[in-house]
Design an enzyme around this catalytic site. Structure first.
Site, PDB file in Angstrom:
ATOM      1  N   ARG A  23      19.892 -14.982   8.100  1.00  0.00           N
ATOM      2  CA  ARG A  23      19.814 -14.632   9.351  1.00  0.00           C
ATOM      3  C   ARG A  23      20.600 -15.661  10.131  1.00  0.00           C
ATOM      4  O   ARG A  23      20.586 -16.742  10.308  1.00  0.00           O
ATOM      5  CB  ARG A  23      18.480 -14.634  10.094  1.00  0.00           C
ATOM      6  CG  ARG A  23      17.567 -13.503   9.342  1.00  0.00           C
ATOM      7  CD  ARG A  23      16.191 -13.834   9.876  1.00  0.00           C
ATOM      8  NE  ARG A  23      15.843 -15.076   9.381  1.00  0.00           N
ATOM      9  CZ  ARG A  23      14.517 -15.684   9.869  1.00  0.00           C
ATOM     10  NH1 ARG A  23      13.676 -15.201  10.590  1.00  0.00           N
ATOM     11  NH2 ARG A  23      14.271 -17.047   9.444  1.00  0.00           N
ATOM     12  N   SER A 160      40.897 -35.168  14.450  1.00  0.00           N
ATOM     13  CA  SER A 160      40.789 -36.761  14.536  1.00  0.00           C
ATOM     14  C   SER A 160      40.563 -37.367  15.867  1.00  0.00           C
ATOM     15  O   SER A 160      40.166 -38.560  16.038  1.00  0.00           O
ATOM     16  CB  SER A 160      41.952 -37.425  13.784  1.00  0.00           C
ATOM     17  OG  SER A 160      43.097 -36.839  14.104  1.00  0.00           O
ATOM     18  N   HIS A 165      42.318 -30.501  22.473  1.00  0.00           N
ATOM     19  CA  HIS A 165      43.721 -30.257  22.297  1.00  0.00           C
ATOM     20  C   HIS A 165      43.967 -29.073  21.160  1.00  0.00           C
ATOM     21  O   HIS A 165      42.937 -28.901  20.280  1.00  0.00           O
ATOM     22  CB  HIS A 165      44.399 -31.386  21.904  1.00  0.00           C
ATOM     23  CG  HIS A 165      44.170 -31.965  20.343  1.00  0.00           C
ATOM     24  ND1 HIS A 165      43.296 -32.685  20.234  1.00  0.00           N
ATOM     25  CD2 HIS A 165      44.975 -32.060  19.317  1.00  0.00           C
ATOM     26  CE1 HIS A 165      42.975 -33.112  18.991  1.00  0.00           C
ATOM     27  NE2 HIS A 165      44.015 -32.763  18.358  1.00  0.00           N
ATOM     28  N   GLN A 167      47.416 -27.596  18.525  1.00  0.00           N
ATOM     29  CA  GLN A 167      48.639 -27.932  17.838  1.00  0.00           C
ATOM     30  C   GLN A 167      49.528 -26.720  17.544  1.00  0.00           C
ATOM     31  O   GLN A 167      48.983 -25.739  17.427  1.00  0.00           O
ATOM     32  CB  GLN A 167      48.502 -28.738  16.620  1.00  0.00           C
ATOM     33  CG  GLN A 167      47.546 -29.965  16.855  1.00  0.00           C
ATOM     34  CD  GLN A 167      47.317 -30.938  15.487  1.00  0.00           C
ATOM     35  OE1 GLN A 167      48.315 -31.247  15.138  1.00  0.00           O
ATOM     36  NE2 GLN A 167      46.050 -30.763  15.238  1.00  0.00           N
TER      37      GLN A 167
END
Ligand code: ZN
Ligand code: ZN
Length: 344
Positions: A23, A160, A165, A167
């Site tokens: 579920r 990392s 952010h 990219q």
């Protein structure tokens, strides 16, 4: 009974393992949701540490002097670099191209503790406008063949750095995965005279069971042949092959839709790690009638293991219909009014 379902675009099969079906609420994470501090002295993306990043490519400025809301910078550890020319060599069975490309980081907020799901719609709008601006700019470079915009949120999704952010990587080639999608979509168009994505969108909107939400310009669905739990697509309703062609009104609508879905995942599943990526036709295919861009969100709730690697098939333990119902029911607050500032 388990069921095999086929992705009509990629032709890939997935196994929806209803026998071991979970579920949706079985996937709610039990770990505590982390809230990092709003400033970390060693973080290159935090306000005041701008000098620790490569020179800025673009910024969305705030109302106060020197204030920024979004920054774009070249990736310090770039996978590809724009300082070499893409030179192709073919030597017997070996083919190479020098590592030309653009690898940029879009810092989503000056605040270290910010997470996309909890940003204002206006700030998500700033980020999407930056995506479009960079997409348009880099598409003008004749050496660029394809641009991938993506986000890694959390360790399981491959990030990392904690500071939120996204990219962008522009490559001198089009990957075989992207080519195959284009080819399959073209084949469907040749055979049936319709965009396969438009056809799927229409079916889903009629059937409604896998629709999470719908606005004037977008529809959010859990795809019929989802390979992973809670895989979510955001489709523009109007046919459009390239993300680069998105208009201002649609960007505003998309910011609200994206932020709402991320907030539903955040509150519903306790901040799962996720990737999202914009699947657009490469710039040279903008305007084609057979391809349709969309944004795909992939929460990292299951691991890719031996069977997936060996067969190219995924086993999904959550029914997309159940995931859609679960997400429809997660209530999230509107955040449009908490906007700090809007990009011009
Ligand atoms: Zn930071
Ligand atoms: Zn279409």
């Amino acid at each position: 009974m388990p069921e095999l379902r086929q992705n009509r675009i990629t032709k890939e099969w997935v196994i929806v393992a209803t026998e071991r079906a979970k579920r949706p609420k079985d996937l709610v994470l039990s770990r505590p949701v982390k809230t990092p501090p709003s400033f970390v002295p060693s973080c290159p993306f935090c306000t005041g540490n701008e000098a620790n990043t490569p020179p800025e490519v673009l910024r969305v400025s705030g109302q106060n002097d020197g204030e920024w809301l979004v920054r774009v910078i070249p990736n310090k550890f770039a996978a590809l670099v724009p300082t070499v020319q893409p030179k192709r060599t073919v030597e017997r069975s070996k083919r190479t191209i020098t590592g030309f490309g653009f690898h940029e980081v879009i810092v989503e907020s000056p605040d270290h503790s910010a997470t996309t799901a909890l940003l204002s719609d206006a700030q998500v709008c700033n980020i999407l406008k930056v995506f479009k601006a960079r997409y348009e700019q880099l598409s003008l470079d004749s050496r660029v063949a394809n641009i991938t915009i993506f986000k890694n949120h959390g360790v399981e999704a491959g990030t990392s750095l904690e500071h939120s952010h996204c990219q962008l990587i522009a490559t001198p080639v089009i990957s075989s995965q992207v080519r195959n999608r284009l080819h399959e979509a073209l084949r469907h168009y040749d055979e049936f005279g319709e965009c396969i994505f438009c056809s799927v969108i229409q079916d889903e909107m009629e059937e409604k069971t896998r629709v999470v939400l719908e606005t004037d310009h977008f529809v959010v669905i859990e795809p019929f042949a989802s390979g992973t739990p809670f895989n979510t697509y955001i489709y523009p309703k109007k046919h459009s092959a390239s993300f680069g062609d998105i208009g201002a009104v649609e960007i505003t609508d998309l910011s609200r839709v994206l932020r709402t879905i991320l907030a539903k995942l955040y509150h519903g599943l306790q901040d799962p790690d996720y990737n999202y990526t914009i699947r657009s036709a490469p710039a040279e295919y903008a305007g084609v009638k057979y391809y349709h861009w969309y944004l795909s969100i992939i929460p990292r709730l299951s691991r890719v293991a031996g069977f997936e690697l060996g067969s190219g098939m995924f086993i999904n333990t959550v029914l997309p219909e159940a995931a859609a119902e679960f997400l429809r029911e997660v209530q999230v607050e509107a955040r449009a009014t908490t906007a700090a500032s809007v990009a011009k």
